[in-house]
Scaffold this motif. Structure first.
Motif, PDB file in Angstrom:
ATOM      1  N   PRO B 169      36.108  51.684  52.449  1.00 57.21           N
ATOM      2  CA  PRO B 169      36.269  52.966  51.764  1.00 57.21           C
ATOM      3  C   PRO B 169      34.969  53.354  51.064  1.00 57.21           C
ATOM      4  O   PRO B 169      34.145  52.501  50.754  1.00 57.21           O
ATOM      5  N   LYS B 170      34.823  54.664  50.831  1.00 52.32           N
ATOM      6  CA  LYS B 170      33.622  55.127  50.134  1.00 52.32           C
ATOM      7  C   LYS B 170      33.801  55.004  48.627  1.00 52.32           C
ATOM      8  O   LYS B 170      32.838  54.912  47.887  1.00 52.32           O
ATOM      9  N   LEU B 171      35.084  55.062  48.201  1.00 51.38           N
ATOM     10  CA  LEU B 171      35.364  55.017  46.768  1.00 51.38           C
ATOM     11  C   LEU B 171      36.519  54.053  46.498  1.00 51.38           C
ATOM     12  O   LEU B 171      37.518  54.064  47.219  1.00 51.38           O
ATOM     13  N   ILE B 172      36.335  53.239  45.462  1.00 52.57           N
ATOM     14  CA  ILE B 172      37.450  52.372  45.054  1.00 52.57           C
ATOM     15  C   ILE B 172      37.802  52.694  43.618  1.00 52.57           C
ATOM     16  O   ILE B 172      36.919  52.852  42.770  1.00 52.57           O
ATOM     17  N   ILE B 173      39.099  52.831  43.381  1.00 49.42           N
ATOM     18  CA  ILE B 173      39.554  53.036  42.017  1.00 49.42           C
ATOM     19  C   ILE B 173      40.215  51.746  41.566  1.00 49.42           C
ATOM     20  O   ILE B 173      41.174  51.273  42.188  1.00 49.42           O
ATOM     21  N   ALA B 174      39.674  51.144  40.519  1.00 47.50           N
ATOM     22  CA  ALA B 174      40.240  49.896  40.012  1.00 47.50           C
ATOM     23  C   ALA B 174      40.921  50.217  38.689  1.00 47.50           C
ATOM     24  O   ALA B 174      40.267  50.630  37.736  1.00 47.50           O
ATOM     25  N   ASP B 175      42.251  50.048  38.655  1.00 47.63           N
ATOM     26  CA  ASP B 175      43.014  50.427  37.462  1.00 47.63           C
ATOM     27  C   ASP B 175      43.345  49.172  36.654  1.00 47.63           C
ATOM     28  O   ASP B 175      44.318  48.494  36.934  1.00 47.63           O
ATOM     29  N   GLU B 176      42.534  48.852  35.669  1.00 44.02           N
ATOM     30  CA  GLU B 176      42.720  47.653  34.833  1.00 44.02           C
ATOM     31  C   GLU B 176      42.993  46.423  35.698  1.00 44.02           C
ATOM     32  O   GLU B 176      43.985  45.728  35.494  1.00 44.02           O
ATOM     33  N   PRO B 177      42.110  46.109  36.647  1.00 44.87           N
ATOM     34  CA  PRO B 177      42.459  45.076  37.639  1.00 44.87           C
ATOM     35  C   PRO B 177      42.515  43.666  37.066  1.00 44.87           C
ATOM     36  O   PRO B 177      43.017  42.771  37.723  1.00 44.87           O
ATOM     37  N   THR B 178      42.022  43.456  35.839  1.00 40.86           N
ATOM     38  CA  THR B 178      42.015  42.082  35.337  1.00 40.86           C
ATOM     39  C   THR B 178      42.825  41.912  34.060  1.00 40.86           C
ATOM     40  O   THR B 178      42.884  40.820  33.500  1.00 40.86           O
ATOM     41  N   THR B 179      43.492  42.977  33.612  1.00 44.73           N
ATOM     42  CA  THR B 179      44.211  42.907  32.333  1.00 44.73           C
ATOM     43  C   THR B 179      45.307  41.852  32.347  1.00 44.73           C
ATOM     44  O   THR B 179      45.576  41.216  31.332  1.00 44.73           O
ATOM     45  N   ALA B 180      45.938  41.660  33.511  1.00 39.39           N
ATOM     46  CA  ALA B 180      47.069  40.729  33.563  1.00 39.39           C
ATOM     47  C   ALA B 180      46.624  39.281  33.772  1.00 39.39           C
ATOM     48  O   ALA B 180      47.454  38.390  33.846  1.00 39.39           O
ATOM     49  N   LEU B 181      45.323  39.050  33.870  1.00 40.15           N
ATOM     50  CA  LEU B 181      44.859  37.699  34.217  1.00 40.15           C
ATOM     51  C   LEU B 181      44.318  36.954  33.001  1.00 40.15           C
ATOM     52  O   LEU B 181      43.876  37.557  32.027  1.00 40.15           O
ATOM     53  N   ASP B 182      44.311  35.625  33.074  1.00 40.20           N
ATOM     54  CA  ASP B 182      43.662  34.814  32.036  1.00 40.20           C
ATOM     55  C   ASP B 182      42.158  35.059  32.066  1.00 40.20           C
ATOM     56  O   ASP B 182      41.595  35.358  33.113  1.00 40.20           O
ATOM     57  N   VAL B 183      41.491  34.877  30.897  1.00 42.16           N
ATOM     58  CA  VAL B 183      40.062  35.198  30.849  1.00 42.16           C
ATOM     59  C   VAL B 183      39.234  34.461  31.876  1.00 42.16           C
ATOM     60  O   VAL B 183      38.297  35.022  32.446  1.00 42.16           O
ATOM     61  N   THR B 184      39.593  33.183  32.109  1.00 42.95           N
ATOM     62  CA  THR B 184      38.760  32.425  33.050  1.00 42.95           C
ATOM     63  C   THR B 184      38.881  33.002  34.455  1.00 42.95           C
ATOM     64  O   THR B 184      37.897  33.070  35.184  1.00 42.95           O
ATOM     65  N   VAL B 185      40.078  33.445  34.813  1.00 42.21           N
ATOM     66  CA  VAL B 185      40.274  34.041  36.133  1.00 42.21           C
ATOM     67  C   VAL B 185      39.636  35.437  36.151  1.00 42.21           C
ATOM     68  O   VAL B 185      39.030  35.855  37.141  1.00 42.21           O
TER      69      VAL B 185
END
Lengths: 283, 288, 336, 267
Positions: B169-185
């Protein structure tokens, strides 16, 4: 964020007014039946049999909704029938509710072996077709008002037990229950002060629903000729008679049927409406 | 000309208040733009408006969204869907709900290629394997046959990233992609997104509430308050300060463990009043 | 081996339920005050006649003895002899079972079609007037039980606009010899579509009456479940991939939304089967339920026991089938 | 009477694993807390940090005896409460309170704020609940008029303050705060943390603050316990944890936190 629910608020008012209005009308009709009924519901006039309602050709203006094959006034029988229907609804509904909801609440909140026993009992109960079970009980107990009420309670407590148990279980996982425990409330106290108020609207909705069902069960029992005496004015009995002569005198079936239909519908809608009304988030 | 151009986009709840207020922003090919704000600022709504997944209760009042110069509003619903499917991809927030639990992982990566873009099954399969390898998933062939519940959260987020890049794709929209993960992940995943984006030279719109994350991944950022862009700036300039008073206050409220005297200043009331006044003035200008 | 284990657990529970049902029905009907034997005999019968007949039906023994004997027979497939019809209970019951099964399954099919269509339409047109209309219709359909719907249907399609039969299972004028009790099935196999049409015309009204409340429940639950699923990220993701809305609903949301609905449909289907008792009576349809009411009125103890046990068996089997289907469709259980 | 609020020795707790339960007999158990030992001195603000599945919330719930441990001992102010009956715990409950993560679930939706705060007071036999409720609202900086509101009429930060008010109204010795800011925006997060810090100072509270986020607790806590997979990997004063972490896991945790600083070396 704006709460989408506030824009989607359901019209609680109309439903409550319509269903409440019909039930009120019915209660008044039942209480004042001796005053407002135009005829004796038991009086037979074989010469005035199967008179159509007043707006149909060949009607007798004395009989507003016509007469049945024995010449009994349909309107008066509906009014007197309401007495039995509402008595059954109230007594059987409340008793069923008390027994079923208590068992459901205990099973859902205390869990463990109490829940095992009650749930297994509910499972066994649900393996019986309710109508067959009711008929069987009436056959055992004999006909009569008390028998009908007992039969309804014995059959339908499971409805309350199942629903209230599930609801109590959901509420039991909420942190405010843990919070009550942290505050030092006893298990039983928590059940009464935290769980019960949250389950009460559901119980209320079930109660009015059950009243509607009680009316139906009574009608079904009258329909298979097992309710009170064959002569007494009951909606089910009228429907049974109407069913056999539906091609000759539709009104004998139609009017009690409409009454029964509206009553059952009103009871259930009244419950749903009250449930929403008591929800602080929706109000 | 930027790849994505959003111009004066205004949204509102049907017969209700505004959600976005004349938002303008652009993302170039190869650029990562952060979209920052507190909850309710409307930051996710911009992505939804672009993707055409706005809730039914929200309507577009005005504004233009251009993708590679094409105004999306001029397209038919069908054509628009196709364009989005071919050119834009989403990395969603919660990896646990973003994969269909009753389907195997493989088809969930390849379905866009096969159903929408008309690839052959074999080509799509090969492409998926290649991408899973690229996002460092061991034994990709086995993972393709797995069901989502058999995989960990970090693993699922990798799969979603692979799936997002699958159709180039030419554009990716990432909507809070890491909010649900532990900091290390979170750290591993952010690095992965950054690397993939650089390698594929994709435009990336990164929605987040975390200024720490922004400083790690974005070149530019837009700060939102009540659906209005308060500041639109370069990342380095933003953290060097001083920019808009509200964004600076937000920065001060963000905890910083390296500073032992970090005083965790809440956003001061006068700053909130000032920014509220700005929004009110804007609404007056529109004749609200 | 989560799946095997849950099936085994379910089988054990099924046996407990069946045994419990057997105990309850056996003892409840033994409380009957009237003497069924006395009713069978002509008025001039002596005490001695009654005693002899009682001994024949085993009614002279103690109630526990009777229970053990009866249970022993049941395990071997012997349910006793009907007092009123004087035939083996098992033959009578199995003879009527197909009629009730055909009716119930037809009702289920109607309910799934109507309910499913309502749920899908409501989801596709969610938050519009269409959805509101579906909600109101469903709410009404749900509030009124099958018995009343049956009466309404009789009035509408039997009297006002008589297009369907409202009584019986098949027109006697057809003069068609059925080899089995599965009439509907048999008529298709023997390619007699005129007979099939006549059967459907008889069955449609009672089946619809049974189906209306269930359809409303399916519509309500499935729609709610679908709408919840529609908020999940994988559905949004499918939408951004370029799939049209209808395809997003059927491909992505439906397979997941069906799962929670399925168990509830199972429970509700058992209620539907229970409803056949009165609906068969209402439409003079010759099935188990109709026979059951006659049996109660005639105080035919062995027949009542047989029918109730059969109903309990049907219920538990339906629940078992639903649980297994659920497990088979849910990859979490299949591959744990 | 020791000056320890909590003394915890070799604490173990497990849950049944229903997914692997055999048909007959007990389900196998998954050990969530694997022999934890630590002390909480009076007046300390203890941070408990760990990722998801580290057992930190289970530990918290065991400390206030919402869960019963399998083995080990928990002493609260010298009293062994490890296996104490609910009735024996009741008089102690006034001394340890909890603030929950999700205020939407921990505040009964059918009660007004006044009722929510007054509930524990009445149970513990406080006479003048009315004034205690208003005082508690003052302490957490909510207007007194909020006493008449329902939880759903409040914002997230305000609800969390009600949760705090309920806990402090009883003037407990110890409060357990379980992830109480993780659902909040940074601006309300800072407010709630500052409020908590103020209350600890004013009321002389001992506090255990559970969080997955190391960066929010540096200022608040004097000592930090780092948990990983049911074990304590580090238990040290805050300064030491941040400046000279001993455990590998703590180092990894620290290095993973993205600071709001583009120049941070984040390798």
């Amino acid at each position: 964020m704006h709460d989408a629910r506030s824009t989607m608020r359901r019209p609680i008012g109309l439903r409550l007014w319509l269903s409440g209005g019909w039930v009120t009308l019915l209660v008044l009709g039942a209480i004042f039946a001796p005053l407002i009924a135009p005829h004796d519901p038991l009086y037979q006039d074989l010469f005035a049999g199967r008179m159509p309602p007043v707006w149909v050709d060949g009607a007798d203006p004395n009989f507003l909704l016509g007469t049945d094959s024995l010449g009994r006034d349909v309107l008066s029988r509906i009014l007197y029938g309401a007495r039995l229907a509402l008595t059954v609804a109230l007594v059987a509904g409340v008793l069923t509710c008390l027994i079923g909801a208590t068992l459901g609440l205990i099973a859902g909140y205390y869990r463990g072996w109490v829940d095992m026993v009650i749930s297994r009992l509910v499972d066994i109960w649900m393996a019986f077709p309710p109508v067959l079970f009711a008929i069987l009980l009436i056959a055992v107990l004999g006909t009569g008002l008390t028998s009908i009420i007992i039969a309804i309670v014995v059959i339908d407590w499971t409805r309350f037990a199942r629903v209230v148990r599930a609801e109590a279980m959901t509420q039991g996982t909420m942190d405010y229950v843990a919070s009550a425990q942290v505050a030092g409330r006893t298990r039983f106290g928590t059940m009464l002060t935290e769980i019960l108020p949250n389950v009460l609207p559901t119980i209320l909705a079930l109660l009015t629903l059950e009243m509607g069902i009680a009316v139906i069960v009574e009608a079904i029992l009258s329909f298979v000729n097992l309710s009170i005496s064959t002569d007494a004015p009951t909606w089910g009995g009228m429907i049974a008679e109407g069913r056999t002569s539906v091609h000759q005198a539709w009104w004998v079936l139609v009017f009690p049927l409409i009454t029964l239909f509206l009553t059952v519908l009103s009871f259930s809608q009244l419950g749903e409406g009250l449930k929403d009304y008591f929800d602080p988030v929706l109000r | 000309m930027s790849f994505l151009d959003v111009e004066n986009l205004t949204l509102r709840i049907v017969r209700g208040p505004r959600i976005l207020r004349a938002v303008s922003l652009s993302v170039d090919q190869g650029e990562v733009r952060g979209l920052v704000g507190e909850s309710g600022a409307g930051k996710s709504m911009i992505g939804k408006a672009i993707l055409g997944t706005l809730p039914r209760a929200i309507e577009v009042v005005s504004g233009r969204i251009r993708l590679d110069g094409t105004d999306l509003q001029t397209l038919s619903a069908r054509e628009r869907r196709r364009q989005i499917g071919a050119q834009v991809a989403l990395i969603p927030q919660d990896p646990l709900t973003a994969l269909n639990p009753v389907r195997r992982v493989g088809p969930q990566i390849t379905n866009r290629l096969v159903d929408i873009l008309g690839w052959s099954k074999d080509n799509a399969q090969a492409r998926a394997l290649e991408l899973l390898d690229e996002v460092h998933i061991p034994d990709p062939a086995r993972v393709m046959r797995a069901y989502p519940h058999e995989l960990s959260g970090g693993m699922r987020q990798r799969i979603l990233i692979a799936s997002a890049f699958a159709a180039e794709p030419k554009l990716i929209i990432a909507d809070e992609p890491t909010t649900a993960l532990d900091v290390t992940v979170q750290k591993q995943i952010l690095r992965l997104i950054k690397n993939m984006q650089a390698k594929h030279n994709t435009a990336l719109l990164f929605v987040t509430h975390d200024l720490g994350v922004v400083s790690k991944i974005c070149q530019s950022l837009s700060v939102l308050y009540a659906g209005k862009v308060i500041e639109d700036t370069d990342t380095r300039r933003f953290f060097a300060g001083p920019g808009h008073a509200y964004s600076q206050a937000l920065l001060h409220a963000t905890p910083k463990y390296t500073d032992p005297d970090d005083s965790l200043t809440p956003v001061p009331q006068q700053v909130i009043d000032a920014v509220e006044a700005e929004v009110a003035e804007f609404d007056k200008g529109l004749g609200a | 081996m989560l799946l095997m284990r849950s099936i085994l657990a379910r089988l054990v529970a099924t046996c407990v339920t069946l045994f419990g049902a057997a105990v309850i029905v056996f003892f409840v009907i033994r409380v009957v005050p009237g003497n069924p034997i006395a009713m069978m005999l002509p008025p001039g019968a002596t005490e001695d006649d009654i005693a002899r007949l009682q001994a024949l039906y085993g009614l002279d023994k103690s109630i526990f003895e009777q229970f053990v004997i009866w249970l022993g027979g049941v395990v071997q497939g012997d349910f006793g002899t009907s007092i009123s019809l004087r035939q083996p209970v098992l033959d009578l019951v199995l003879g009527r079972l197909p009629a009730t099964l055909e009716l119930s399954i037809m009702a289920l099919v109607i309910a799934v079609i109507i309910g499913g269509a309502m749920a899908l339409t409501g989801t596709l047109r969610r938050e519009t007037r269409t959805e509101a209309a579906i909600d109101v219709t469903g709410g009404m359909a749900l509030s009124v039980p099958d018995f009343l719907w049956g009466l309404v249907l009789i009035l509408l399609f039997g009297v006002l606009w008589p297009v369907f039969h409202i009584s019986g299972r098949v027109s006697p004028s057809l003069d068609f010899d059925f080899a089995t009790q599965f009439y509907l099935f048999e008529s298709v196999l023997r390619l007699r579509f005129d007979v099939w049409a006549d059967l459907v015309s008889h069955m449609f009204m009672p089946a619809l009456a049974l189906a209306i409340p269930l359809a409303a429940i399916i519509a309500q639950l499935l729609k709610q479940s679908l709408k919840e699923t529609m908020h999940l990220d994988y559905v949004t993701l499918a939408r951004t991939k370029g799939y049209p809305e209808a395809s997003v609903i059927t491909r992505e949301a439906l397979p997941n939304a069906v799962l929670p609905t399925l168990t509830l449909i199972g429970v509700q289907f058992t209620f539907l089967i229970g409803g056949t008792v009165i609906i068969e009576r209402l439409f003079s349809y010759e099935g188990l339920g109709n026979m059951a009411i006659d049996a109660v009125i005639n105080r035919d103890l062995p027949l009542i026991q047989g029918i109730v046990i059969l109903f309990a068996l049907i219920f538990t089997v339906v629940n078992l089938v639903v649980d297994m289907t659920y497990a088979a469709l849910n990859p979490r259980l299949r591959h744990a | 009477m020791s000056d320890m609020i909590y003394e915890i020795r070799d604490l173990r707790l497990s849950f049944p694993d229903m997914a692997h339960k055999p048909l007959f007999g007990a389900a196998p158990r998954v050990e969530v807390l694997k022999g934890l030992s630590f002390d909480v001195p009076k007046g300390e603000v203890l941070g408990i940090v760990g990722g998801s599945g580290s057992g930190k919330s289970t530990l918290g719930r065991a400390m206030i005896r919402l869960l019963e441990p399998d083995s080990g001992t928990i002493r609260f102010e010298g009293t062994d409460i490890t296996h104490a009956e609910e009735s024996a715990l009741r008089p102690l409950r006034r001394k340890f309170q909890m603030i929950f993560q999700d205020p939407m679930s921990s505040l009964n939706p059918r009660r007004r704020v006044a009722g929510i705060i007054a509930g524990p007071l009445r149970l513990q036999g406080v006479q003048d609940t009315q004034s205690c409720v208003l005082e508690a609202l003052d302490m957490v900086g909510l207007p007194r008029s909020f006493a008449r509101r329902y939880p759903h009429e409040l914002s997230g930060g305000q609800r969390q303050r009600v949760g705090i008010a309920r806990a402090v109204a009883l003037r407990p010795d110890f409060i357990l705060a379980d992830e109480i800011v993780s659902g909040l925006d940074v601006s309300s997060q800072a407010q709630v943390l500052n409020l908590l810090e103020q209350l600890v100072k004013d009321l002389g509270l001992t506090l255990a603050f559970i969080s997955h986020d190391l960066s929010v607790i540096r200022r608040l806590c004097s000592r930090i316990i780092v948990m990983h997979r049911g074990e304590i990997v580090e238990n040290a004063p805050t300064v030491q944890v941040f400046d000279a972490p001993q455990a590998d896991y703590t180092r990894e945790l620290l290095q993973s936190i993205p600071l709001p600083d583009p120049d941070q070396v984040w390798a």
